[in-house]
Write a protein that holds these residues in place. Structure first.
Motif, PDB file in Angstrom:
ATOM      1  N   ARG A   2      90.347  13.311  44.962  1.00 24.80           N
ATOM      2  CA  ARG A   2      89.345  12.994  43.972  1.00 24.80           C
ATOM      3  C   ARG A   2      88.096  13.830  44.181  1.00 24.80           C
ATOM      4  N   LYS A   3      87.742  14.096  45.406  1.00 22.88           N
ATOM      5  CA  LYS A   3      86.576  14.927  45.692  1.00 22.88           C
ATOM      6  C   LYS A   3      86.813  16.365  45.232  1.00 22.88           C
ATOM      7  N   THR A   6      86.329  16.668  41.491  1.00 25.39           N
ATOM      8  CA  THR A   6      84.913  16.579  41.164  1.00 25.39           C
ATOM      9  C   THR A   6      84.199  17.874  41.495  1.00 25.39           C
ATOM     10  N   VAL A  10      82.375  20.307  38.722  1.00 21.99           N
ATOM     11  CA  VAL A  10      80.964  20.665  38.835  1.00 21.99           C
ATOM     12  C   VAL A  10      80.810  22.188  38.899  1.00 21.99           C
TER      13      VAL A  10
END
Length: 136
Positions: A2-3, A6, A10
């Motif tokens: 999940r990181k 993200t 970004v």
């Protein structure tokens, strides 16, 4: 995981927004607000025109058909000595002025060339089976 998603999202948003800035891909474009004034158009003087003379016929009053006849047949120019002698020897002084209008007259005498000329003109073209000659 999940990181990672993200961080990638970004980073892609940052790269997309950085492309909108004026650094790097600054193209040279015309400025639509910078309007330059141009000189007005002027008509150059026409030195071939002359002022009209009193008593002279105006050029636009000439009849085009009369101008064409003058160009074709020489207008009212005097005949040369050779042309006069040729007309005199051909009987030009005794010819009627309307002789050209008599050419289609029914009373005009014509030469009958017989049926041979008519057959030649009416014969089909080529070397086909219908092409033949007749001996008279």
């Amino acid at each position: 995981m999940r990181k990672f998603v993200t961080v990638v999202a970004v980073a892609s948003v940052a790269l997309t927004l950085s492309a909108c800035g004026k650094r790097g891909y600054d193209r040279v474009r015309p400025d639509e607000f910078a309007v330059a004034r141009t000189q007005p158009l002027i008509v150059p003087p026409d030195f071939s025109l002359r002022p009209p003379q009193p008593g002279v016929a105006r050029p636009q009053d000439n009849n085009p058909s009369a101008q064409a006849l003058d160009a074709l047949f020489g207008g009212s120019a005097p005949r040369s000595q050779g042309e006069k002698s040729t007309l005199d020897s051909a009987g030009g002084d005794s010819a009627s002025p309307g002789v050209r209008s008599d050419a289609g007259d029914p009373d005009t005498k014509i030469v009958d060339k017989g049926g041979t000329t008519r057959d030649i003109v009416a014969a089909p073209q080529g070397d086909g089976q219908y092409a033949r000659t007749s001996a008279n």
